[in-house]
Write a protein that holds these residues in place. Structure first.
Motif, PDB file in Angstrom:
ATOM      1  N   THR A 251    -101.263  14.635 -39.851  1.00 53.95           N
ATOM      2  CA  THR A 251    -102.617  14.158 -40.137  1.00 53.95           C
ATOM      3  C   THR A 251    -103.023  14.478 -41.573  1.00 53.95           C
ATOM      4  OG1 THR A 251    -103.569  16.229 -39.279  1.00 53.95           O
ATOM      5  CG2 THR A 251    -103.355  14.361 -37.737  1.00 53.95           C
ATOM      6  N   ARG A 252    -102.165  15.222 -42.277  1.00 54.60           N
ATOM      7  CA  ARG A 252    -102.401  15.570 -43.676  1.00 54.60           C
ATOM      8  C   ARG A 252    -101.049  15.930 -44.277  1.00 54.60           C
ATOM      9  NH1 ARG A 252    -106.126  20.776 -45.444  1.00 54.60           N
ATOM     10  NH2 ARG A 252    -105.590  20.842 -47.677  1.00 54.60           N
TER      11      ARG A 252
ATOM     12  N   VAL B  42     -97.479  10.226 -42.736  1.00 49.97           N
ATOM     13  CA  VAL B  42     -98.804  10.820 -42.889  1.00 49.97           C
ATOM     14  C   VAL B  42     -99.865   9.800 -42.513  1.00 49.97           C
ATOM     15  CG1 VAL B  42    -100.415  11.964 -44.464  1.00 49.97           C
ATOM     16  CG2 VAL B  42     -97.939  12.299 -44.742  1.00 49.97           C
TER      17      VAL B  42
ATOM     18  N   CYS C  19    -106.497  14.822 -34.154  1.00 47.67           N
ATOM     19  CA  CYS C  19    -107.356  14.907 -35.342  1.00 47.67           C
ATOM     20  C   CYS C  19    -108.414  16.010 -35.254  1.00 47.67           C
ATOM     21  CB  CYS C  19    -108.025  13.554 -35.592  1.00 47.67           C
ATOM     22  SG  CYS C  19    -106.843  12.242 -36.049  1.00 47.67           S
TER      23      CYS C  19
ATOM     24  N   MET D 272    -108.810  18.793 -37.927  1.00 45.05           N
ATOM     25  CA  MET D 272    -109.258  18.364 -39.246  1.00 45.05           C
ATOM     26  C   MET D 272    -110.716  18.756 -39.492  1.00 45.05           C
ATOM     27  SD  MET D 272    -107.437  14.590 -39.234  1.00 45.05           S
ATOM     28  CE  MET D 272    -107.957  14.130 -40.889  1.00 45.05           C
TER      29      MET D 272
ATOM     30  N   VAL E 192    -104.463  20.966 -39.937  1.00 41.92           N
ATOM     31  CA  VAL E 192    -103.580  19.807 -39.923  1.00 41.92           C
ATOM     32  C   VAL E 192    -102.795  19.810 -38.618  1.00 41.92           C
ATOM     33  CG1 VAL E 192    -101.786  21.105 -41.143  1.00 41.92           C
ATOM     34  CG2 VAL E 192    -101.708  18.613 -41.171  1.00 41.92           C
TER      35      VAL E 192
END
Length: 430
Positions: free
Chosen positions: A180-181, A220, A243, A246, A251
Protein backbone atom coordinates in the motif's frame (compact mmCIF):
# COMPACT_ATOMS: atom_id res chain seq x y z
CA UNK A 1 7.88 -28.97 7.63
CA UNK A 2 6.49 -31.21 4.87
CA UNK A 3 2.79 -30.40 5.00
CA UNK A 4 0.37 -27.56 5.66
CA UNK A 5 -1.02 -27.14 9.15
CA UNK A 6 -4.65 -27.17 10.17
CA UNK A 7 -6.04 -24.42 12.37
CA UNK A 8 -5.95 -26.85 15.29
CA UNK A 9 -2.28 -27.61 14.56
CA UNK A 10 -1.41 -23.91 14.51
CA UNK A 11 -3.33 -23.17 17.70
CA UNK A 12 -1.71 -26.02 19.61
CA UNK A 13 1.76 -25.00 18.41
CA UNK A 14 1.09 -21.42 19.51
CA UNK A 15 0.06 -22.61 22.97
CA UNK A 16 3.25 -24.67 23.24
CA UNK A 17 5.35 -21.68 22.18
CA UNK A 18 3.79 -19.55 24.93
CA UNK A 19 4.63 -22.27 27.46
CA UNK A 20 8.21 -22.59 26.21
CA UNK A 21 8.84 -18.85 26.31
CA UNK A 22 6.94 -17.59 29.38
CA UNK A 23 6.75 -13.83 29.53
CA UNK A 24 7.78 -13.51 25.88
CA UNK A 25 4.70 -14.91 24.14
CA UNK A 26 1.03 -14.20 24.87
CA UNK A 27 -2.06 -15.71 23.29
CA UNK A 28 -5.41 -13.94 23.42
CA UNK A 29 -8.79 -13.98 21.73
CA UNK A 30 -9.42 -10.86 19.65
CA UNK A 31 -12.81 -11.81 18.23
CA UNK A 32 -15.34 -14.46 17.34
CA UNK A 33 -16.31 -15.70 13.88
CA UNK A 34 -19.83 -15.75 12.51
CA UNK A 35 -20.11 -19.42 13.52
CA UNK A 36 -18.73 -18.81 17.00
CA UNK A 37 -15.12 -19.90 16.44
CA UNK A 38 -12.38 -17.98 18.27
CA UNK A 39 -10.05 -15.63 16.41
CA UNK A 40 -6.74 -15.84 18.25
CA UNK A 41 -3.69 -13.61 18.21
CA UNK A 42 -0.20 -14.63 19.34
CA UNK A 43 2.02 -11.74 20.43
CA UNK A 44 5.78 -12.19 20.78
CA UNK A 45 8.20 -9.60 22.13
CA UNK A 46 7.70 -6.42 24.13
CA UNK A 47 8.93 -3.73 21.77
CA UNK A 48 7.08 -0.42 21.48
CA UNK A 49 6.60 -0.86 17.73
CA UNK A 50 4.24 -3.40 16.24
CA UNK A 51 4.19 -5.67 13.21
CA UNK A 52 0.78 -7.24 12.59
CA UNK A 53 0.78 -10.54 10.71
CA UNK A 54 -2.50 -11.98 9.36
CA UNK A 55 -2.64 -15.69 8.51
CA UNK A 56 -5.34 -17.52 6.53
CA UNK A 57 -7.27 -14.46 5.30
CA UNK A 58 -8.30 -16.79 2.46
CA UNK A 59 -9.07 -20.31 3.68
CA UNK A 60 -7.86 -21.96 0.47
CA UNK A 61 -4.37 -20.44 0.96
CA UNK A 62 -2.96 -22.63 3.74
CA UNK A 63 0.73 -21.68 3.94
CA UNK A 64 0.19 -18.70 6.27
CA UNK A 65 -0.35 -20.72 9.45
CA UNK A 66 3.06 -22.36 9.20
CA UNK A 67 4.70 -19.07 8.24
CA UNK A 68 3.11 -17.35 11.23
CA UNK A 69 4.60 -19.93 13.59
CA UNK A 70 8.02 -19.71 11.92
CA UNK A 71 8.04 -15.94 12.45
CA UNK A 72 6.92 -16.25 16.07
CA UNK A 73 9.64 -18.81 16.76
CA UNK A 74 12.38 -16.58 15.37
CA UNK A 75 11.33 -13.62 17.48
CA UNK A 76 10.74 -15.68 20.63
CA UNK A 77 14.22 -17.17 20.47
CA UNK A 78 15.67 -13.66 20.45
CA UNK A 79 18.02 -14.46 17.60
CA UNK A 80 17.83 -10.82 16.43
CA UNK A 81 18.68 -11.73 12.85
CA UNK A 82 17.61 -8.22 11.91
CA UNK A 83 16.40 -5.05 13.66
CA UNK A 84 12.77 -6.02 13.09
CA UNK A 85 13.19 -9.35 14.91
CA UNK A 86 14.60 -7.70 18.04
CA UNK A 87 11.87 -8.43 20.64
CA UNK A 88 12.93 -5.39 22.65
CA UNK A 89 12.31 -3.13 19.68
CA UNK A 90 9.36 -4.74 17.89
CA UNK A 91 6.36 -6.73 19.09
CA UNK A 92 5.05 -9.21 16.57
CA UNK A 93 1.27 -9.65 16.78
CA UNK A 94 0.15 -12.65 14.75
CA UNK A 95 -3.49 -13.41 13.93
CA UNK A 96 -3.36 -17.20 13.63
CA UNK A 97 -6.40 -17.51 11.32
CA UNK A 98 -8.60 -14.63 10.23
CA UNK A 99 -11.31 -16.82 8.68
CA UNK A 100 -11.70 -19.94 10.88
CA UNK A 101 -15.14 -20.72 9.44
CA UNK A 102 -13.79 -20.81 5.90
CA UNK A 103 -10.72 -22.74 7.04
CA UNK A 104 -13.01 -25.43 8.50
CA UNK A 105 -14.39 -25.95 4.98
CA UNK A 106 -10.85 -26.24 3.59
CA UNK A 107 -9.41 -28.63 6.18
CA UNK A 108 -9.09 -31.33 3.52
CA UNK A 109 -6.24 -29.42 1.85
CA UNK A 110 -3.78 -30.64 4.49
CA UNK A 111 -4.36 -34.31 3.70
CA UNK A 112 -4.83 -33.77 -0.04
CA UNK A 113 -1.42 -32.11 -0.41
CA UNK A 114 0.54 -34.16 2.12
CA UNK A 115 1.95 -36.75 -0.28
CA UNK A 116 5.27 -36.58 -2.15
CA UNK A 117 3.59 -35.37 -5.35
CA UNK A 118 0.41 -33.40 -4.58
CA UNK A 119 -1.99 -32.84 -7.46
CA UNK A 120 -4.26 -30.01 -8.49
CA UNK A 121 -7.12 -32.47 -8.44
CA UNK A 122 -6.56 -33.14 -4.75
CA UNK A 123 -6.21 -29.45 -3.96
CA UNK A 124 -9.25 -28.16 -5.85
CA UNK A 125 -11.29 -31.10 -4.61
CA UNK A 126 -10.86 -29.93 -1.01
CA UNK A 127 -10.39 -26.15 -1.21
CA UNK A 128 -13.00 -23.53 -0.34
CA UNK A 129 -12.99 -19.77 -0.89
CA UNK A 130 -16.07 -17.78 0.18
CA UNK A 131 -17.89 -15.19 -1.89
CA UNK A 132 -16.31 -11.72 -1.81
CA UNK A 133 -18.87 -10.45 0.70
CA UNK A 134 -17.75 -13.16 3.15
CA UNK A 135 -14.00 -12.61 2.82
CA UNK A 136 -12.88 -10.65 5.93
CA UNK A 137 -10.26 -8.48 4.21
CA UNK A 138 -12.49 -7.71 1.23
CA UNK A 139 -16.02 -7.60 2.67
CA UNK A 140 -15.84 -3.93 3.75
CA UNK A 141 -15.33 -2.97 0.09
CA UNK A 142 -18.78 -4.36 -0.73
CA UNK A 143 -20.37 -2.74 2.35
CA UNK A 144 -20.43 -5.94 4.42
CA UNK A 145 -19.04 -5.68 7.93
CA UNK A 146 -18.17 -9.13 9.23
CA UNK A 147 -17.19 -9.79 12.86
CA UNK A 148 -13.87 -11.12 11.52
CA UNK A 149 -13.25 -7.83 9.68
CA UNK A 150 -14.18 -5.83 12.78
CA UNK A 151 -11.80 -7.86 14.93
CA UNK A 152 -8.95 -6.98 12.60
CA UNK A 153 -9.95 -3.31 12.38
CA UNK A 154 -10.06 -3.17 16.20
CA UNK A 155 -6.57 -4.66 16.52
CA UNK A 156 -5.19 -2.23 13.94
CA UNK A 157 -6.69 0.68 15.85
CA UNK A 158 -5.34 -0.64 19.14
CA UNK A 159 -1.81 -1.45 17.98
CA UNK A 160 -1.31 1.04 15.13
CA UNK A 161 1.21 -1.26 13.44
CA UNK A 162 3.91 0.28 11.28
CA UNK A 163 3.57 -2.83 9.10
CA UNK A 164 0.74 -5.26 8.44
CA UNK A 165 1.64 -8.42 6.54
CA UNK A 166 -1.15 -10.47 5.01
CA UNK A 167 -0.02 -14.01 4.23
CA UNK A 168 -1.39 -15.30 0.94
CA UNK A 169 -0.56 -18.02 -1.56
CA UNK A 170 -1.48 -18.72 -5.15
CA UNK A 171 -2.20 -22.13 -6.62
CA UNK A 172 0.24 -21.76 -9.50
CA UNK A 173 2.72 -19.22 -10.82
CA UNK A 174 5.41 -17.29 -8.95
CA UNK A 175 5.85 -15.08 -5.91
CA UNK A 176 5.04 -11.38 -5.65
CA UNK A 177 4.29 -8.67 -3.09
CA UNK A 178 1.60 -5.99 -3.14
CA UNK A 179 2.21 -2.88 -1.06
CA UNK A 180 0.00 0.00 0.00
CA UNK A 181 3.13 2.18 0.09
CA UNK A 182 6.55 1.81 -1.47
CA UNK A 183 9.26 0.00 0.53
CA UNK A 184 12.38 0.64 -1.57
CA UNK A 185 14.63 -1.72 0.40
CA UNK A 186 12.34 -4.75 0.03
CA UNK A 187 13.04 -5.79 -3.57
CA UNK A 188 16.66 -7.07 -3.22
CA UNK A 189 16.09 -9.45 -0.26
CA UNK A 190 12.76 -10.60 -1.73
CA UNK A 191 14.42 -11.47 -5.04
CA UNK A 192 17.45 -13.09 -3.37
CA UNK A 193 15.18 -15.30 -1.28
CA UNK A 194 13.17 -16.39 -4.31
CA UNK A 195 16.33 -17.20 -6.25
CA UNK A 196 17.93 -19.13 -3.41
CA UNK A 197 14.86 -21.30 -2.92
CA UNK A 198 14.06 -21.81 -6.60
CA UNK A 199 10.78 -19.89 -6.43
CA UNK A 200 10.11 -17.86 -9.60
CA UNK A 201 9.29 -14.18 -9.26
CA UNK A 202 5.93 -13.42 -10.86
CA UNK A 203 6.27 -10.73 -13.54
CA UNK A 204 2.77 -9.37 -13.97
CA UNK A 205 -0.21 -10.57 -11.97
CA UNK A 206 -3.97 -10.42 -12.37
CA UNK A 207 -4.24 -9.22 -8.76
CA UNK A 208 -2.34 -6.02 -9.55
CA UNK A 209 -2.75 -5.54 -13.29
CA UNK A 210 -2.54 -1.74 -13.19
CA UNK A 211 -0.63 -1.12 -9.96
CA UNK A 212 2.75 0.60 -10.01
CA UNK A 213 5.51 -1.96 -10.59
CA UNK A 214 8.81 -0.39 -9.45
CA UNK A 215 10.69 -3.70 -9.32
CA UNK A 216 10.13 -7.29 -10.51
CA UNK A 217 7.49 -8.90 -8.32
CA UNK A 218 6.82 -5.71 -6.33
CA UNK A 219 3.52 -3.85 -6.88
CA UNK A 220 2.46 -0.62 -5.18
CA UNK A 221 -1.14 0.56 -4.81
CA UNK A 222 -1.88 3.50 -7.13
CA UNK A 223 -3.04 6.83 -5.67
CA UNK A 224 -6.67 6.85 -4.43
CA UNK A 225 -7.85 8.92 -7.40
CA UNK A 226 -6.50 6.37 -9.92
CA UNK A 227 -9.55 4.10 -9.90
CA UNK A 228 -9.12 3.40 -13.62
CA UNK A 229 -5.93 1.52 -12.71
CA UNK A 230 -7.61 -0.96 -10.39
CA UNK A 231 -9.11 -4.33 -11.23
CA UNK A 232 -12.87 -4.53 -11.57
CA UNK A 233 -14.55 -4.65 -8.18
CA UNK A 234 -11.70 -3.03 -6.26
CA UNK A 235 -12.52 0.63 -6.83
CA UNK A 236 -13.28 1.04 -3.10
CA UNK A 237 -10.12 -0.72 -1.96
CA UNK A 238 -9.50 2.05 0.57
CA UNK A 239 -12.26 0.50 2.71
CA UNK A 240 -10.45 -2.83 2.98
CA UNK A 241 -8.48 -3.99 6.00
CA UNK A 242 -5.36 -3.72 3.85
CA UNK A 243 -5.57 0.07 3.87
CA UNK A 244 -6.51 0.53 7.54
CA UNK A 245 -2.89 0.94 8.81
CA UNK A 246 -2.47 3.88 6.44
CA UNK A 247 -4.60 5.98 8.83
CA UNK A 248 -1.71 5.81 11.29
CA UNK A 249 1.14 6.07 8.80
CA UNK A 250 1.58 2.29 8.47
CA UNK A 251 1.97 0.15 5.38
CA UNK A 252 0.55 -3.24 4.38
CA UNK A 253 2.41 -5.94 2.46
CA UNK A 254 0.43 -8.77 0.84
CA UNK A 255 2.96 -11.57 0.39
CA UNK A 256 2.10 -14.24 -2.18
CA UNK A 257 3.95 -17.53 -2.64
CA UNK A 258 3.07 -20.30 -5.13
CA UNK A 259 2.02 -23.83 -4.24
CA UNK A 260 2.97 -25.02 -7.70
CA UNK A 261 5.59 -23.02 -9.59
CA UNK A 262 6.00 -22.47 -13.30
CA UNK A 263 9.08 -21.00 -14.94
CA UNK A 264 6.76 -19.13 -17.30
CA UNK A 265 5.99 -16.80 -14.37
CA UNK A 266 9.32 -14.99 -14.77
CA UNK A 267 9.74 -15.35 -18.53
CA UNK A 268 9.93 -11.76 -19.74
CA UNK A 269 10.35 -12.60 -23.40
CA UNK A 270 7.60 -11.29 -25.73
CA UNK A 271 4.69 -13.65 -26.21
CA UNK A 272 4.48 -14.42 -29.94
CA UNK A 273 0.67 -14.35 -30.07
CA UNK A 274 -0.56 -12.57 -26.97
CA UNK A 275 -3.78 -11.18 -28.49
CA UNK A 276 -4.85 -14.62 -29.72
CA UNK A 277 -3.84 -16.18 -26.40
CA UNK A 278 -6.02 -13.75 -24.44
CA UNK A 279 -8.99 -14.49 -26.66
CA UNK A 280 -8.45 -18.20 -26.09
CA UNK A 281 -8.21 -17.69 -22.32
CA UNK A 282 -11.40 -15.63 -22.30
CA UNK A 283 -13.11 -18.50 -24.07
CA UNK A 284 -11.56 -20.99 -21.65
CA UNK A 285 -12.95 -19.34 -18.52
CA UNK A 286 -16.36 -18.76 -20.09
CA UNK A 287 -16.68 -22.27 -21.55
CA UNK A 288 -15.53 -23.92 -18.33
CA UNK A 289 -17.95 -21.78 -16.35
CA UNK A 290 -20.82 -22.72 -18.64
CA UNK A 291 -20.06 -26.42 -18.33
CA UNK A 292 -20.00 -26.33 -14.53
CA UNK A 293 -23.16 -24.23 -14.47
CA UNK A 294 -24.91 -26.72 -16.77
CA UNK A 295 -24.31 -29.47 -14.21
CA UNK A 296 -25.37 -27.14 -11.41
CA UNK A 297 -28.65 -26.45 -13.23
CA UNK A 298 -29.39 -30.17 -13.30
CA UNK A 299 -28.53 -30.62 -9.63
CA UNK A 300 -30.01 -27.47 -8.12
CA UNK A 301 -33.37 -29.06 -7.27
CA UNK A 302 -31.81 -31.44 -4.73
CA UNK A 303 -28.89 -29.36 -3.44
CA UNK A 304 -29.14 -27.39 -0.19
CA UNK A 305 -30.51 -23.86 -0.65
CA UNK A 306 -27.62 -21.45 -1.31
CA UNK A 307 -28.62 -19.22 1.59
CA UNK A 308 -28.05 -22.19 3.91
CA UNK A 309 -24.85 -23.53 2.40
CA UNK A 310 -21.54 -21.69 1.95
CA UNK A 311 -20.44 -23.89 -0.97
CA UNK A 312 -23.73 -23.30 -2.74
CA UNK A 313 -23.44 -19.53 -2.29
CA UNK A 314 -20.07 -19.56 -4.04
CA UNK A 315 -21.46 -21.64 -6.92
CA UNK A 316 -24.41 -19.30 -7.45
CA UNK A 317 -22.15 -16.23 -7.20
CA UNK A 318 -19.81 -17.63 -9.83
CA UNK A 319 -22.66 -18.76 -12.06
CA UNK A 320 -24.24 -15.32 -11.93
CA UNK A 321 -21.59 -13.31 -13.80
CA UNK A 322 -18.15 -13.98 -12.34
CA UNK A 323 -16.80 -15.91 -15.33
CA UNK A 324 -17.83 -13.12 -17.71
CA UNK A 325 -16.48 -10.46 -15.35
CA UNK A 326 -13.06 -12.11 -15.35
CA UNK A 327 -12.98 -12.50 -19.12
CA UNK A 328 -14.21 -8.96 -19.78
CA UNK A 329 -11.58 -7.47 -17.46
CA UNK A 330 -8.93 -8.57 -19.95
CA UNK A 331 -10.32 -6.64 -22.92
CA UNK A 332 -8.03 -3.63 -22.36
CA UNK A 333 -5.07 -6.01 -22.25
CA UNK A 334 -6.19 -7.68 -25.46
CA UNK A 335 -6.23 -4.28 -27.17
CA UNK A 336 -2.81 -3.53 -25.73
CA UNK A 337 -1.49 -6.88 -26.95
CA UNK A 338 -2.61 -6.06 -30.49
CA UNK A 339 -0.37 -2.97 -30.42
CA UNK A 340 2.55 -4.03 -28.22
CA UNK A 341 3.26 -7.62 -27.25
CA UNK A 342 2.74 -8.79 -23.72
CA UNK A 343 5.34 -11.03 -22.13
CA UNK A 344 4.97 -14.76 -21.63
CA UNK A 345 4.89 -14.10 -17.87
CA UNK A 346 1.96 -11.70 -18.17
CA UNK A 347 -0.01 -14.16 -20.27
CA UNK A 348 0.93 -16.94 -17.83
CA UNK A 349 -0.61 -15.04 -14.90
CA UNK A 350 -3.89 -14.71 -16.81
CA UNK A 351 -3.71 -18.36 -17.87
CA UNK A 352 -3.71 -19.36 -14.18
CA UNK A 353 -6.81 -17.25 -13.47
CA UNK A 354 -8.67 -18.56 -16.52
CA UNK A 355 -8.11 -22.17 -15.54
CA UNK A 356 -8.69 -21.86 -11.81
CA UNK A 357 -12.15 -20.26 -11.93
CA UNK A 358 -13.99 -23.29 -13.40
CA UNK A 359 -11.85 -25.63 -11.29
CA UNK A 360 -12.81 -23.90 -8.05
CA UNK A 361 -16.48 -24.19 -8.96
CA UNK A 362 -16.21 -27.79 -10.12
CA UNK A 363 -14.42 -28.83 -6.93
CA UNK A 364 -17.19 -27.34 -4.78
CA UNK A 365 -19.98 -28.86 -6.83
CA UNK A 366 -18.33 -32.29 -6.74
CA UNK A 367 -18.30 -32.09 -2.94
CA UNK A 368 -22.01 -31.26 -2.87
CA UNK A 369 -22.83 -34.04 -5.33
CA UNK A 370 -20.93 -36.61 -3.24
CA UNK A 371 -22.99 -35.66 -0.21
CA UNK A 372 -26.32 -35.48 -2.05
CA UNK A 373 -29.06 -38.02 -1.37
CA UNK A 374 -30.52 -38.27 -4.87
CA UNK A 375 -30.49 -41.04 -7.47
CA UNK A 376 -29.19 -38.74 -10.21
CA UNK A 377 -26.27 -37.37 -8.17
CA UNK A 378 -23.74 -40.17 -8.96
CA UNK A 379 -24.18 -39.77 -12.71
CA UNK A 380 -23.79 -36.00 -12.50
CA UNK A 381 -20.73 -36.51 -10.33
CA UNK A 382 -19.16 -38.78 -12.95
CA UNK A 383 -19.98 -36.29 -15.71
CA UNK A 384 -18.41 -33.38 -13.87
CA UNK A 385 -15.46 -35.32 -12.50
CA UNK A 386 -14.43 -36.30 -16.02
CA UNK A 387 -14.22 -32.62 -16.95
CA UNK A 388 -12.56 -31.72 -13.65
CA UNK A 389 -9.80 -34.31 -13.98
CA UNK A 390 -9.10 -33.34 -17.59
CA UNK A 391 -8.89 -29.64 -16.70
CA UNK A 392 -6.43 -30.36 -13.87
CA UNK A 393 -4.23 -32.44 -16.16
CA UNK A 394 -4.30 -29.78 -18.88
CA UNK A 395 -3.42 -27.10 -16.30
CA UNK A 396 -0.40 -29.04 -15.04
CA UNK A 397 0.88 -29.80 -18.54
CA UNK A 398 0.22 -26.43 -20.18
CA UNK A 399 2.14 -24.49 -17.52
CA UNK A 400 4.66 -27.26 -16.71
CA UNK A 401 3.86 -27.01 -13.02
CA UNK A 402 6.17 -28.26 -10.27
CA UNK A 403 5.33 -28.54 -6.58
CA UNK A 404 7.15 -26.15 -4.24
CA UNK A 405 7.91 -27.96 -0.97
CA UNK A 406 5.94 -26.50 1.92
CA UNK A 407 9.13 -25.74 3.86
CA UNK A 408 10.36 -23.60 0.93
CA UNK A 409 7.03 -21.78 0.66
CA UNK A 410 7.20 -21.01 4.38
CA UNK A 411 10.85 -19.96 4.33
CA UNK A 412 10.42 -17.60 1.40
CA UNK A 413 7.31 -16.03 2.87
CA UNK A 414 8.91 -15.60 6.30
CA UNK A 415 12.07 -14.07 4.81
CA UNK A 416 9.98 -11.66 2.78
CA UNK A 417 7.93 -10.59 5.81
CA UNK A 418 11.08 -9.92 7.86
CA UNK A 419 12.61 -7.97 4.95
CA UNK A 420 9.41 -5.92 4.67
CA UNK A 421 9.54 -5.18 8.39
CA UNK A 422 13.18 -4.08 8.21
CA UNK A 423 12.38 -1.86 5.25
CA UNK A 424 9.30 -0.38 6.91
CA UNK A 425 11.31 0.46 10.04
CA UNK A 426 13.39 2.79 7.87
CA UNK A 427 10.43 4.32 6.01
CA UNK A 428 7.60 4.79 8.50
CA UNK A 429 7.84 7.81 10.77
CA UNK A 430 7.29 7.07 14.45
Amino acid sequence: MDRYLTVADVTESARRLVSRFPGTGRLRRIGTSRAGRPILMLSVGHGPRHVLVVARPHPDEPVGGATALALAERVARGEQLSPATDPALVTWDIVLCLDPDGAALSEGITEATAGPEPTLEGYYGSAFRPVAAEQPEWAPIVSRQLPESQALFDVIEELRPFLQCSLHSVEAGGSWVQLTRALPELAPPFQRSAGALGVPVQHGTYDALYWDNPSPGIHVLPPPDSTDRLAAGSENIGLSTWCAPMRYGGVTAIVEVPMWATDLADDRSPHPGAADALRELSGLVRDGGRQVTAVLDKARRFLPPAEENALGRVLEWMADDLYDLVAESWEPLARQAAEASLTRAQVCSLDVVARRQPLRAAGLLLRLLRAADDDTAPALHRELHELFAAWCTDFEKALRLRWVPVRDQVEHQARTVVAAADSALNVVQF
